[in-house]
Scaffold this motif. Sequence first.
Motif, PDB file in Angstrom:
ATOM      1  N   ALA A   1       6.374  -1.824   0.479  1.00 49.63           N
ATOM      2  CA  ALA A   1       7.011  -0.813  -0.867  1.00 49.63           C
ATOM      3  C   ALA A   1       8.651  -1.388  -1.113  1.00 49.63           C
TER       4      ALA A   1
ATOM      5  N   LEU B   1       1.417   0.522   3.118  1.00 54.86           N
ATOM      6  CA  LEU B   1       2.481   0.187   1.573  1.00 54.86           C
ATOM      7  C   LEU B   1       2.823   0.976   1.574  1.00 54.86           C
TER       8      LEU B   1
ATOM      9  N   THR C   1      -3.349   2.742   6.101  1.00 54.46           N
ATOM     10  CA  THR C   1      -3.339   1.698   5.401  1.00 54.46           C
ATOM     11  C   THR C   1      -1.961   2.756   4.320  1.00 54.46           C
TER      12      THR C   1
ATOM     13  N   VAL D   1      -2.109   4.709  -5.487  1.00 54.68           N
ATOM     14  CA  VAL D   1      -2.881   4.506  -4.216  1.00 54.68           C
ATOM     15  C   VAL D   1      -2.704   4.902  -2.866  1.00 54.68           C
ATOM     16  N   GLY D   2      -1.172   4.640  -2.703  1.00 52.49           N
ATOM     17  CA  GLY D   2      -1.307   5.596  -0.652  1.00 52.49           C
ATOM     18  C   GLY D   2      -1.529   6.998  -1.401  1.00 52.49           C
TER      19      GLY D   2
ATOM     20  N   LEU E   1       0.687   0.887  -5.975  1.00 46.73           N
ATOM     21  CA  LEU E   1       0.970   0.631  -4.413  1.00 46.73           C
ATOM     22  C   LEU E   1       1.428   2.936  -4.322  1.00 46.73           C
TER      23      LEU E   1
END
Length: 451
Positions: A362, A358, A354, A281-282, A278
């Motif tokens: 987390a 995220l 997004t 991706v972030g 994650l």
Amino acid sequence: MKTVIYFLLMLGLTGALQAEEKPANLDELLDQVKRERVLEQQQNKLREAEFVKAQENQAQLLEEARRQLAKEEQRTAQLNQAFNDFEKGLAEQESLLSEKSGSLGELFGTVRQVANDSRGVLESSMTTVQNPERVDFLTKLSDSKQQPTIEELRKLWLTLQEEMTDSGKVTQFKAPVISITGAVEERDVTRIGVFTAFSEGKFLRYLSETGNLVELARQPVERLRNQMKEFEQADTGEMLSAVVDPTRGAIMALLVQTPTLKERIEQGGWIGFIILILGAVGLLVAVLQFLSLLRAGRGVSKQQKTSEVSLNNPLGRILSVYNAKLAQDIETLSLKLDEAILRETPRLERGLITLAILAAIAPMLGLLGTVSGMIETFQSITLFGTGDPKLMSGGISQALVTTELGLAVAIPLLLIHSGLSSKSNRLIQILDEESASIVARNAEEQHGQSD
């Protein structure tokens, strides 16, 4: 001898009587009885003579025994007197010996104690690699039940003096070294006092149990290893800095147990890997949005400096809405410009939601990992108790590592989200200002024409 002859004579007479024939009548029986009486009288006389003679011999033997007894009693008295004299002298000598050897006994006890304490020190000292026989000598001296000799006392003093001297030296010598692969290699070893030993730029640890030098499975950072290589290759008398472990290898040995970053991440388990994915991706979304905002910001800046409308930037696309027909209707122009700004806003704010999601997920995943780790820990306690902390370390590691990973991912994402949001808001504000300026300018022109 006379007794034997008498015994034989008696046997002969008895045999003669037995050899006679049995009497046939009373007269013969009477004669036989008379003969036997005569023989018995002769035998009795012989016995009496023997008894008288034996009595005289017994008196002589008794007298001789009494003389022997008196002699032995006199000798016993002399021996008892001598024994008492010797015992008294022995007690005096023992008292004198105890008095003379009292301080020596304390000295020898101190020597054995010093030898025992010194043995423990030398067993853990790196200098023992060069002189392993010293430990055997100290062990023999400390376990000995006899008083040490002058030569042993001198050797003990010399051993302690050698240890003190070697502890202040930097020495190079050849010794067998156990590598991380388990192979025993003969290497050139450099020892700094009793604290640090290294070979070919790699730090070594001394195993007192086997008396061998072992290469650390995990070495310090490369900077320190290069520093020790330079120190090892330095000439005699050259001054260089070196790394010294004051704990005699304990701190270096802890490096083997210290997990690396990869091992810490693996302790987080599958939840830790999800958090990292994650985060990646972030970060990717943030980089793409940053590049997009950077390109849009440059385009807006260029558009502000020129009157030529370009459709490659948000401000140019908004300005393209303006035309002479719309300029006559201020309300319609304002609505069209607002519509164009609303159309550009999603592009400028793309990815921010997004990042926010995220950043919120987390730490929640970290909390999930913490709960999972604590559940595993309590299961271990239920099955095996609290006697062995290693059984609980896996669950506790997962609990702490996932929390750390969740915070480590969420905090940067929040900061990046804040920065990108500020940048996008500035661009939207510029678009609003430019749109408002167009509407205001056209309103002034219309107002001037009506006047």
